[in-house]
Design an enzyme around this catalytic site. Sequence first.
Site, PDB file in Angstrom:
ATOM      1  CE  LYS A 240     -26.702  69.594  28.283  1.00  0.00           C
ATOM      2  NZ  LYS A 240     -25.887  69.410  27.076  1.00  0.00           N
ATOM      3  CB  THR A 241     -26.066  73.004  31.725  1.00  0.00           C
ATOM      4  OG1 THR A 241     -25.982  72.683  30.336  1.00  0.00           O
ATOM      5  CG2 THR A 241     -24.676  73.330  32.225  1.00  0.00           C
TER       6      THR A 241
ATOM      7  CG  ASP B 268     -22.627  67.899  28.960  1.00  0.00           C
ATOM      8  OD1 ASP B 268     -23.818  67.552  28.884  1.00  0.00           O
ATOM      9  OD2 ASP B 268     -22.231  69.046  28.710  1.00  0.00           O
ATOM     10  CD  GLU B 269     -24.036  67.900  24.412  1.00  0.00           C
ATOM     11  OE1 GLU B 269     -24.890  67.107  23.947  1.00  0.00           O
ATOM     12  OE2 GLU B 269     -24.139  69.132  24.344  1.00  0.00           O
TER      13      GLU B 269
ATOM     14  CD  GLN C 131     -30.305  68.570  21.610  1.00  0.00           C
ATOM     15  OE1 GLN C 131     -29.540  69.482  21.365  1.00  0.00           O
ATOM     16  NE2 GLN C 131     -30.949  68.488  22.757  1.00  0.00           N
TER      17      GLN C 131
ATOM     18  NE  ARG D 263     -30.512  74.073  19.344  1.00  0.00           N
ATOM     19  CZ  ARG D 263     -30.358  73.487  20.509  1.00  0.00           C
ATOM     20  NH1 ARG D 263     -29.545  73.989  21.405  1.00  0.00           N
ATOM     21  NH2 ARG D 263     -31.029  72.385  20.808  1.00  0.00           N
TER      22      ARG D 263
END
Length: 780
Positions: free
Chosen positions: A56-57, A243-244, A274, A627
């Site tokens: 994503k980043t 973002d997010e 998330q 994770r």
Amino acid sequence: MTWGEESDFPDRMPLSQQALAARGVPYLDDLNPAQREAVEALDGPVLMLAGAGTGKTKALTTRIAHLLNTGRARPNEILAVTFTNKAAREMKERVARLLGQTVEGMPWMGTFHSICVKLLRRHAELVGLKTNFTILDTDDQVRLLKQLVVAADIDEKRWPARQLAHLIDNWKNRAWTPDKVPAAEGSAFNHRGVELYAAYQDRLKTLNAVDFGDLLLHVVTIFQTHEDVLAQYQRWFRFILVDEYQDTNVAQYLWLRLLAQRHRNICCVGDDDQSIYGWRGAEVGNILRFEKDFPGAKVVRLEQNYRSTPHILAAASGVIAANRDRLGKTLFTDATEGEKVRLIGHWDGEEEARWIGEEIESAQQGTRGMRPFALNDMAILVRASHQMRAFEDRFLTIGLPYRVIGGPRFYERLEIRDAMAYFRVSVSPDDDLAFERIVNTPKRGLGDKAQQKMQRAARDNGVSLVEGAKILLDEGGLTGKGAAELKALLGGIGRWHGRALDARQNHVELAQQILEESGYTEMWQNDKTPEAPGRLENLKELVKALEQFENLQGFLEHVALIMDNSSEESEDKVSIMTLHAAKGLEFPVVFLPGWEDGLFPSQRSMDESGVKGLEEERRLAYVGLTRAEELATVSFAGNRLVFGQWNSSLPSRFIDELPPEHIEVLTPPGLYGGQQQVESDLVNRASRADVYNSPGWKRLQSRSQTRGMAQPREARDMVIDATALSSFVEGDRVFHQKFGYGEVIAIEGDKLDISFDKAGFKKVVARFVTAAEAAGDVPF
DNA sequence: CGGAACCAGTTTTTT
DNA sequence: ACTGGTTCCG
């Protein structure tokens, strides 16, 4: 066309299309098709649904680089928002790396709050503030509210200011100014919530201060009431990236929507799976209805996962599949090899910690055909911070290095806040809250009485506390030690203030001297509690941090928003943190302890928010599992000490949702002998029986039969034993490993009401106790 | 003012 | 169990 903000970025023109074509765009070749699609769809609204570990980043930063490289936007025309400073920093670094140069010229890349500060300083007067307003943190906020609650003659005991602070925060998160709070909320805080909210906002205005929530709220208010201002920014921000996005609250959502209205070039990146911050105002709904808000939006799904093994991915997907409200994504990976997710049950939290400690040590060596892992590669992710203790205790005894992530932050520490308050009064002596904080720290004989007099003098004369205190002294309203000390303090503040304004003054030196002349350093030097040396150490660190700033003002301005303390540690340590803190991180080896109903999913979450709460908990489970890169281990304990109470619990319902074909069930230690004490044997049997009797476990047993997994045989025996054991009658003397001896008072099914000799009355599952005679044989 | 005694509230957390 | 806060007394 003007550049505006010219000084803010380096004199670099974006590459022309031709230059770009000549040079090629190597960064695009690094992307998979979905990422590339998300990067290249520059115009119009885009929703990038990026599953965990799908790059994503990378997509986000490449998109920014692409915008610049193609000349679609100048650096200062891109608004790129994140939630945390850490994320903002990472974004900057990665864009810089892609472009091969620094991105200091991107003034609008930062957190929601830091960008709002910038905007608000420019337009402060539109909401009745001065441009140099101070930003209060939670602590100041609560102290202020407390004063208001007391002033309103409300019993602070029954109606704590902290609760009011939360209430107001929630309102602000929803972008409700006092006049917009719906009538339905009228009964909040003893029917006086709204009134106090309004009073609080008034008080903040007087103090020329804002709290965190105001940063957004004020800017939204300005946008809503000053079309010209809004229009200016709408025009300016040609491209907006968020973002997010799943974590945005209503205020942030409105803010974004207002800004994006003109160009509609908004790209929101997020993962509805998330979304774990509903409890603090985040609205999953924002992401769920993106397509409605921005008709014609392009939705790109990033589903190829580069992080985890197929088993881990499948386990996580299996869990999250149980959620209803999802946009839906199917993660896949090219990876083929890998361990299954491991599952293990323990007798209690202590044993769980012991076992995990051993697992960590053997993972360090490299066992079961797996490579050796560094401690830095391993993390323990817990649901609630109180779970950390068991691990800390255990790791301290076995000497396993660990670090706890999260916890009290540097700038929240008492001594740092005190020191900052000194700096604040020095920079602006009319900062009443700061003055209040330090007026009697160190002790100057200026207790409640004296402070009340100062308050009154200040109020009567309509001046700040410092001025009020001066008047009080002049009028002789104080005598003796207190008067002398106050005089000295006021003198000090005057001096410091003068020097703070003096540009030639070295501010680091000044800060040092403020702390010394005020007696603050001395106070800790004379303190003989064990924390004192650490606090002095922190003060030193604070002074050192000042070096990076031009002056005290600059420091104070920044520090209010930089509350993270990511001191880069290089030592090799296991990380312990909450699941929330783990979002965005990844580790080769992850332990997920405490998967018990009531703890995880948390009872409170389910009580307060029902199915919604449960789904958020489930997303937390998903976050936890995803994770892990190579090895994930889920565990649960039959008994746990929570808030000084022993609770027995059943394995988490999420365990039932783990797809069995991707799970390896481990045998708890001690199952085949190896018990140190005979006395605990029976109890252990009982506990094991309980563990194995749980629905989740049984299901696992039946599913794992195809696999030659160790152990069901003995476990089945246990179940039979347990049944036999639970035939108590009222009046029986029984023994429980944690509660000790007691007498059965009543029986309801498999639950016993027992009056314990020491522990008092408890409801206990029958399998957890043994007849007193059996256990009584063993001296304790 | 300082220390002792008592009492309530204990998820998750950023800015 | 533990903490942090408040209250009460010397």
